[in-house]
Structures are given as structure tokens and as C-alpha cells.
Design a protein around this motif. Structure first.
Motif, PDB file in Angstrom:
ATOM      1  N   UNK A  50      16.229  18.651 -68.502  1.00 46.35           N
ATOM      2  CA  UNK A  50      16.372  18.995 -69.920  1.00 46.35           C
ATOM      3  C   UNK A  50      15.685  20.313 -70.235  1.00 46.35           C
ATOM      4  N   UNK A  51      14.474  20.479 -69.699  1.00 43.82           N
ATOM      5  CA  UNK A  51      13.733  21.725 -69.888  1.00 43.82           C
ATOM      6  C   UNK A  51      14.532  22.885 -69.295  1.00 43.82           C
ATOM      7  N   UNK A  90       2.362  19.549 -65.703  1.00 48.67           N
ATOM      8  CA  UNK A  90       3.379  19.867 -66.698  1.00 48.67           C
ATOM      9  C   UNK A  90       4.277  21.014 -66.222  1.00 48.67           C
ATOM     10  N   UNK A  91       5.558  20.891 -66.508  1.00 50.16           N
ATOM     11  CA  UNK A  91       6.529  21.927 -66.140  1.00 50.16           C
ATOM     12  C   UNK A  91       7.055  22.563 -67.409  1.00 50.16           C
ATOM     13  N   UNK A  92       6.793  23.855 -67.565  1.00 53.21           N
ATOM     14  CA  UNK A  92       7.165  24.558 -68.784  1.00 53.21           C
ATOM     15  C   UNK A  92       8.420  25.402 -68.575  1.00 53.21           C
ATOM     16  N   UNK A  93       8.992  25.832 -69.672  1.00 53.02           N
ATOM     17  CA  UNK A  93      10.185  26.687 -69.576  1.00 53.02           C
ATOM     18  C   UNK A  93       9.854  27.970 -68.807  1.00 53.02           C
ATOM     19  N   UNK A 148      17.741  23.138 -68.968  1.00 55.28           N
ATOM     20  CA  UNK A 148      18.926  23.468 -69.780  1.00 55.28           C
ATOM     21  C   UNK A 148      18.578  24.470 -70.878  1.00 55.28           C
ATOM     22  N   UNK A 149      17.412  24.284 -71.507  1.00 53.58           N
ATOM     23  CA  UNK A 149      16.988  25.239 -72.538  1.00 53.58           C
ATOM     24  C   UNK A 149      16.829  26.627 -71.936  1.00 53.58           C
TER      25      UNK A 149
END
Lengths: 191, 393
Positions: free
Chosen positions: B274-275, B360-363, B277-278
Motif C-alpha cells: 500500500x505504501x 517502519x517502512x516509509x515512502x 502504491x502511493x
């Protein structure tokens, strides 16, 4: 374009910051939004610093990370100001809302490097007056909705009344107190 | 029209279980899947389901009870995470080789050493050779949808295999998000009744389960098990299509997101998709041709289909939320790279181990991978193909 609002909650284990983030998600859902409400989990200890998050948007939410550049920060426990960098990444056009009996001028020196809007609210006093006990999360929830304008106020209060009726189905006597706590916080924080 | 609601991933699974009303649920609580049996036992106590809820003293016993009840002919579900799945490990193989279509909700969590409660795919990746079908879910909606489809897939006469439906611990299991539920009547009709051809409580045709299998037959039985896993592919597709016709949400082996004309791509499963896709959308706005392959089915591994979907990209990053210690890359990477090998012009491949123990995995992390892939596409030396994302060296 979607109108994404990101909110970060700082509290201590047992104060209800996680519950407040879930209640806010609930209210935002009930007023027609896409929502995320999630806590950051660590070892679960009463009194340890915890963080919880909300994303509220008119468009579906897909991102699944914590929030690093929030629009609003809510500090449920004033003592966190000296140990946690609560304004990290907070947008200058956003705001921070702190639970404290002190005024903004009195507490300003503890929040360095943030030039945006600051609000204080004595959530403990409001909670004790309306609920008879210190549950700061309900007044803080009212305060963040007022300051952020993320929801229309009447719609928010109607949604919360519905949530409280559901949540406290077995003890309806606390519903009016919780509603009073929300309303008083919404008035007080704006002053 | 579905029912608009907001639920955590755990609530979504418990809700699917309530709508399906299985015959038996043996379960032992473990973070972060504890809420599933917790919510479900309330449904049992309230009389909202007539499921036999079996409290047990360990996950090994939970899965053993699942095996007993499913073999008897009862539709059986359970839920677990991390060390719980590890403790089931021995009997997972018994369930699969006995061809018992048990449905398990796996809420992915790191395995201990050091102890950690957060999202990591080490638990289900450790069970990847057990003979279970594995379905991965991006969010609460997919966890719910996949769980409903799992019964139709596992119980199909050509398959008869257990299915685990995975989602990321805490990130989706405890995160509350919007969801569209399906009316209970529709769910019940879709899943249907469980009518196994052979079951132990059939007095007219007695059968044995779990007898010793000598070298004279063992290999044939394994071959049959493989055949069932191969058969699952067609069933997964037809169930995904039928589910789409009912709900409006169609499911395939994977979701190809803006992959058609992509020059570079990421392969990832569960919530990070989901991340990603952004990030794809944001980089597409800048004219960068990036795409995503969100893997949904890991067992059986849809190898040919993945190779076809990635045949035109120039560079691929495969993300693994698990360290398998092979020292040549993560497990998803190894399998994707294997199937790309037979392409006439295979893309460059890079393995990224990420998000271990809930990191945590960020954009910005995903964006850095795409930028690296684009540089490789433009001729930059690929360099180390086995990398860690966001680790302090």
C-alpha cells in the motif's frame, strides 16, 4: 485532491492516547471519511511513553507507515515535553495541543524550534469536573477536533454521542459526563 | 452493496469467521493474533455462532485439534502468530499431507531471537515448505476477502489442502481502517457447506488417517500432494473471479499495479504494498515509469505468471521482510529471480531485506529503491545485489 490530515498522539501507557486515536477514527468514519487509527506498539508498560496516530482523508488510505510530518500533535502528558521530541516533523502551519494547567506563554520555553500555533488545555481539570476522574483522553479528543477543524463540530458531537451510547451501553450514566467533557474542552481550547 | 464499516485486521478476520460460522475453532492466544480468538470466543458466548471453541494449552495442541476435527469432517479454523506458528510446525505438515483443508489466520510477527512482537514474515516464511497454501493481504479488507475465499480454495475436491491467510502484525491487525463487509447471507452462500468426500465420522466408509507410510508409497503421496498444490492455481483464479462478481473486488495471483509500461518494478507482499502504491503514483506524476507487483499467492508460487508480468522491465527489486540466512538474498527474491532466469532478456534483480522486527517502512525508503532501479536501468553498475533497507551499518 484529497484533504489528508495526519495527527500524532503522545501519551503514557494507561492514559488512553490509543483509545483517543481510535475514538477519533470512529468519529471521522461516522462523518463520512476514510480513516486510519493505530498505535505504535512497544513493550506495554503503564507510564511508558507511547505514540498513536490518525490519518483522516476524503480518499482511500493506502500508506502503512507511522506519521513523521504530522499536521497536528496532541500531548496528553505534559511531562513528556522534556523527554520526547514531540514537535519532530510537525508542520509549521499545523498546531500542537498540550494537556497542562499552564498557559501557552508559561509552557512556550519547553517547546523549542516550533514556530506554529500552540494550544494548552487543562484536560485533567475538565475530566475531574465532568467525569469525576482523570481521563484526559476525552477532553483532548474534543480539543484536537476543535483546533484541527477536521470535522464539522455538530457532526462530531453527534457521532461521539452515538459511539458513547454503544461503548457505554451497560453504564449509560457516564455518557452525559463524557459529552460534557468534549464540549467543555472544545470551548476551553479555543480561548 | 456491501456494509461500510471500520475494523482492525483482527476484527475483520473474526467477523469473517462469525459470518462463516465454522464447526470448530481450537486456538491458543499469542500476540498479535490474540484478538481473533478473543473476539470469536465472545461470539460463541453470545450464541452468535454455534462453533465448538476448543481451548488448548499450546499451539501444537491447537493445530493437533484442528487436524482431528477436520479429519472427522468438521470445518475448522484457527489463528496464530510467530512462535505459535513455529510450535505448530511439526503438525502443519501432518495437516497438509493428510489433505485437510484447515483455514488459519496468520498474523505475521517476528520469531524470537531477540524477542520481538512486531511485523515480520519470518513465521510464515518458515512454514513455506509445509505444504500449506499461503495468501498474503495488504490491508484489513484483503485479510477479510482472502479469508472468505480460503475455504473455497482449500476445500475444493481438486485441492484439499490447508490455507493460511497472512497479514502484517499490528500494522494491519491492530490498525483500524475503513472496510466494506459483505452481507452474511452472501458470505454463507459463497462459502457453502463443507461436504468432504472422505471423513472419519462417516460410518459407511471407514478410513484411517496418519498411518505409517513406507518408502514403497511415501514418494507417490508427496507427488500427489504436489499435484494438489498445482491444481490450486486454477482454483485460486476461479474463486478470485467469482468473489469479484459477488463483491466487486477481483483477486488474482498478484496485483500488477501500473506495471504494464513500467521500466522498473518492486515486488513486495502485505502492508508495504500500500505504501509502495502511493510512491508509484507520486513518481508517475514526475513522469517516471515505475510499477509494482504485489504478490498475493506465495504458495503455490505463480512463477510463469510473474515472469510474464516482469518480462519487459529492466530492473526489479524484490523486498523480503524476512532474513532466511541463505546469504544470497531473501526467500521471495530467490524464487522471483529463479523464474526470471528463463526469460530471453531477464531484468536486473536486487534483493532488499526490509522491515525486520517491525522496522517502519516509509515512502522515502520505497522511493530510494525506485531511484536506484532507475539508475541501474540507465546503465549504472548494479553493484551489490543483496541489500538491507534502512539498516544502520
Amino acid at each position: 485532491m484529497s484533504n489528508l490530515t495526519e495527527i500524532r498522539w503522545h501519551g503514557r501507557g494507561g492514559q488512553g492516547a490509543k483509545t483517543a486515536s481510535l475514538l477519533l477514527a470512529d468519529a471521522a468514519f461516522n462523518t463520512g471519511n476514510y480513516v486510519q487509527g493505530f498505535p505504535e506498539y512497544g513493550p506495554e508498560r503503564m507510564g511508558a511513553p507511547i505514540t498513536a496516530y490518525n490519518r483522516i482523508s476524503s480518499a482511500p488510505l493506502r500508506v502503512h507507515s507511522n506519521i513523521y510530518e504530522p499536521d497536528f500533535v496532541v500531548v496528553v502528558d505534559e511531562t513528556l515535553l522534556s523527554t520526547v521530541d514531540v514537535t519532530a516533523g510537525l508542520k509549521a502551519e499545523g498546531a500542537i495541543i498540550i494537556n497542562t494547567p499552564k498557559s501557552v506563554d508559561e509552557i512556550k520555553s519547553k517547546i523549542r524550534g516550533y514556530s506554529g500555533r500552540m494550544f494548552t488545555i487543562d484536560a485533567r481539570k475538565i475530566s475531574e469536573e465532568t467525569l469525576g476522574r482523570n481521563f484526559p483522553n476525552t477532553p483532548m479528543l474534543g480539543a484536537v477536533v476543535k483546533v484541527s477543524g477536521v470535522m464539522e463540530e455538530k457532526a462530531f458531537l453527534d457521532a461521539m454521542e452515538g459511539s458513547f451510547k454503544h461503548k457505554f451501553a451497560t453504564k449509560p450514566e457516564v455518557i452525559s459526563g463524557n459529552m460534557a467533557a468534549l464540549k467543555e474542552a472544545m470551548q476551553e481550547v479555543a480561548k | 452493496m456491501g456494509i461500510r464499516d471500520r475494523l482492525s485486521g483482527n476484527e475483520a478476520i473474526a467477523n469473517a469467521m462469525k459470518q462463516i460460522n465454522p464447526d470448530v475453532m481450537p486456538a491458543f492466544p499469542i500476540t498479535p493474533s490474540t484478538e481473533i480468538p478473543q473476539y470469536f470466543s465472545q461470539f460463541v458466548a453470545n450464541g452468535e455462532v454455534d462453533t465448538e471453541f476448543v481451548t488448548v494449552e499450546s499451539e501444537h495442541s491447537a493445530m493437533s485439534a484442528c487436524i482431528g476435527s477436520e479429519a472427522a469432517g468438521a470445518r475448522t479454523v484457527t489463528a496464530t502468530s510467530s512462535a505459535g506458528l513455529a510450535l505448530m510446525h511439526e503438525v502443519l505438515y501432518v495437516a497438509a499431507s493428510s489433505r485437510l483443508p484447515i483455514t488459519l489466520a496468520c498474523v505475521n510477527r517476528a520469531l524470537t531471537g531477540p524477542i520481538n512482537i512486531n511485523a515480520d514474515h519470518g513465521d510464515s516464511m518458515g512454514a513455506r515448505d509445509s505444504g500449506w497454501i499461503q495468501i498474503y493481504s495488504e490491508n484489513n479488507q484483503e485479510a477479510y476477502d482472502n479469508f472468505i475465499q480460503a475455504f473455497r480454495i482449500g476445500e475444493h475436491p481438486d485441492v484439499q489442502l490447508p490455507v493460511m491467510v497472512c497479514q502484517d502484525g499490528f500494522i494491519t491487525s491492530h490498525g483500524v481502517e475503513n472496510i466494506e463487509l459483505i452481507e452474511t447471507e452472501k458470505v454463507k452462500n459463497f462459502v457453502g457447506d463443507y461436504c468432504p468426500e472422505n471423513y472419519m465420522l462417516n460410518p459407511n466408509e471407514t478410513i484411517a488417517h496418519g498411518p505409517y507410510d513406507s518408502p514403497v508409497y511415501y514418494m507417490e503421496h508427496k507427488r500427489q500432494q504436489l499435484e494438489a498444490m498445482k491444481n490450486a492455481k486454477e482454483v485460486i483464479l476461479s474463486v478470485g473471479k467469482e468473489f469479484g462478481e459477488m463483491s466487486g473486488r477481483f483477486y488474482d495471483f498478484f496485483e500488477a499495479y501500473k506495471l504494464e509500461d513500467a521500466e522498473v518494478a518492486i515486488v513486495v507482499l502485505n502492508s508495504t504494498a500500500g505504501t509502495a502504491k502511493d510512491v508509484v503514483d507520486a513518481m508517475r506524476e514526475e513522469g517516471k515509469k515505475v510499477g509494482l507487483l504485489k504478490l498475493r499467492i506465495f504458495r503455490p508460487f505463480p512463477g510463469e505468471e510473474i515472469a510474464q508480468a516482469l518480462k519487459n522491465v529492466k530492473a526489479v527489486a524484490v523486498m523480503d521482510r524476512h532474513e532466511g540466512f541463505s546469504t544470497i538474498g531473501g526467500p521471495v527474491f530467490s524464487e522471483v529471480r529463479t523464474v526470471l532466469y528463463d526469460l530471453p532478456n531477464p531484468p536486473k534483480t536486487i534483493s532488499y531485506v526490509y522491515g525486520l522486527g517491525g522496522r517502519d517502512v516509509r515512502t522515502i525508503h520505497i522511493e530510494s529503491i525506485y531511484n536506484e532501479l532507475l539508475a541501474v536501468k540507465d546503465g549504472k553498475d548494479q553493484g551489490e545485489a543483496y541489500r538491507y533497507l534502512g539498516v544502520r551499518e
